[in-house]
Design an enzyme around this catalytic site. Sequence first.
Site, PDB file in Angstrom:
ATOM      1  CB  THR A  12       0.567  -2.266 -11.130  1.00 27.46           C
ATOM      2  OG1 THR A  12      -0.292  -2.891 -12.083  1.00 27.46           O
ATOM      3  CG2 THR A  12       0.508  -0.746 -11.279  1.00 27.46           C
TER       4      THR A  12
ATOM      5  N   GLY B  73       0.158  -6.963  -9.852  1.00 26.83           N
ATOM      6  CA  GLY B  73      -0.842  -7.912 -10.365  1.00 26.83           C
ATOM      7  C   GLY B  73      -0.927  -7.917 -11.873  1.00 26.83           C
ATOM      8  CB  CYS B  74      -0.913  -5.145 -14.314  1.00 27.33           C
ATOM      9  SG  CYS B  74      -2.316  -4.257 -13.611  1.00 27.33           S
ATOM     10  CB  SER B  75       3.977  -6.793 -14.021  1.00 25.79           C
ATOM     11  OG  SER B  75       3.934  -5.482 -14.529  1.00 25.79           O
TER      12      SER B  75
ATOM     13  CG  LEU C 130       1.049  -8.184 -20.307  1.00 22.50           C
ATOM     14  CD1 LEU C 130       0.098  -8.009 -21.480  1.00 22.50           C
ATOM     15  CD2 LEU C 130       2.034  -7.013 -20.213  1.00 22.50           C
TER      16      LEU C 130
END
Length: 188
Positions: free
Chosen positions: A75, A77-79, A83
Site C-alpha cells: 500500500t 503509505g506503507c511502501s 517500511l
Amino acid sequence: MFLPCRSIARGVTSLATRLNGCSIHTTTATMAPVKVGDKIPAADLYEDSPANKVNISELTSGKKVVFFGVPGAFTPGCSKTHLPGYVQNADKMKSQGVSEIVCVSVNDPYVMSAWGIQHNTKGKVRMLADPNGVFIKALDLGTNLPPLGGFRSKRFSMVVNDSKVEELNVEPDGTGLSCSLADKLKLK
C-alpha cells in the site's frame, strides 16, 4: 405478552434476538487494547511461507524486539514511508540493543516475503504475516478497512523487552503516519 427487558451490556458488543416479544441480549466482551507493561500475547506468525511459523513469545523472550504494524503490504503509505523508515534505521536501532525489527501485516506470508524482497529488508526487518489477524486481534489493534479487504492492522509501533510491552505508539486514526514511524521510537 410483551415483557420489557433491559440490556446490561454497556461498552460491549450486543446481538439482540427477539424471543416471545422480549429482546434477549447476548454479549461478547470487547478486549482492552494492549498497553505498556502487558505481556505480549502468544501467537504464531508466518515468515516466507505457511510452513515457517514464528512464535512471538519465543521470539521476544529475553530480547528487545521492535514491532510495527501496517494496514497492508504494497500500500502507498506503507511502501513509501513506513517500511523504508525501519529499513533505513535498522542498523541504528540494533546498535541501541534491538535484537529484531518485525513488520506485521494481515496478509499472507508470500505477499509479505515479496514485499520484503522489493524493499531489501533481509537482515534488517523480518516480514511476518498474520493471515487471520490472530496476533493483531489479541493486541486489539485491528480495524475494518473494506477497500483493503476488511480486517486489517492499525498502524502502530511497539518495543517489546523480554516479552513485555515497553513502548506503544498507535496512530490516532489507525492509519496515519506520525507517531508509529521509525524515527519516533524512544529506545531505552
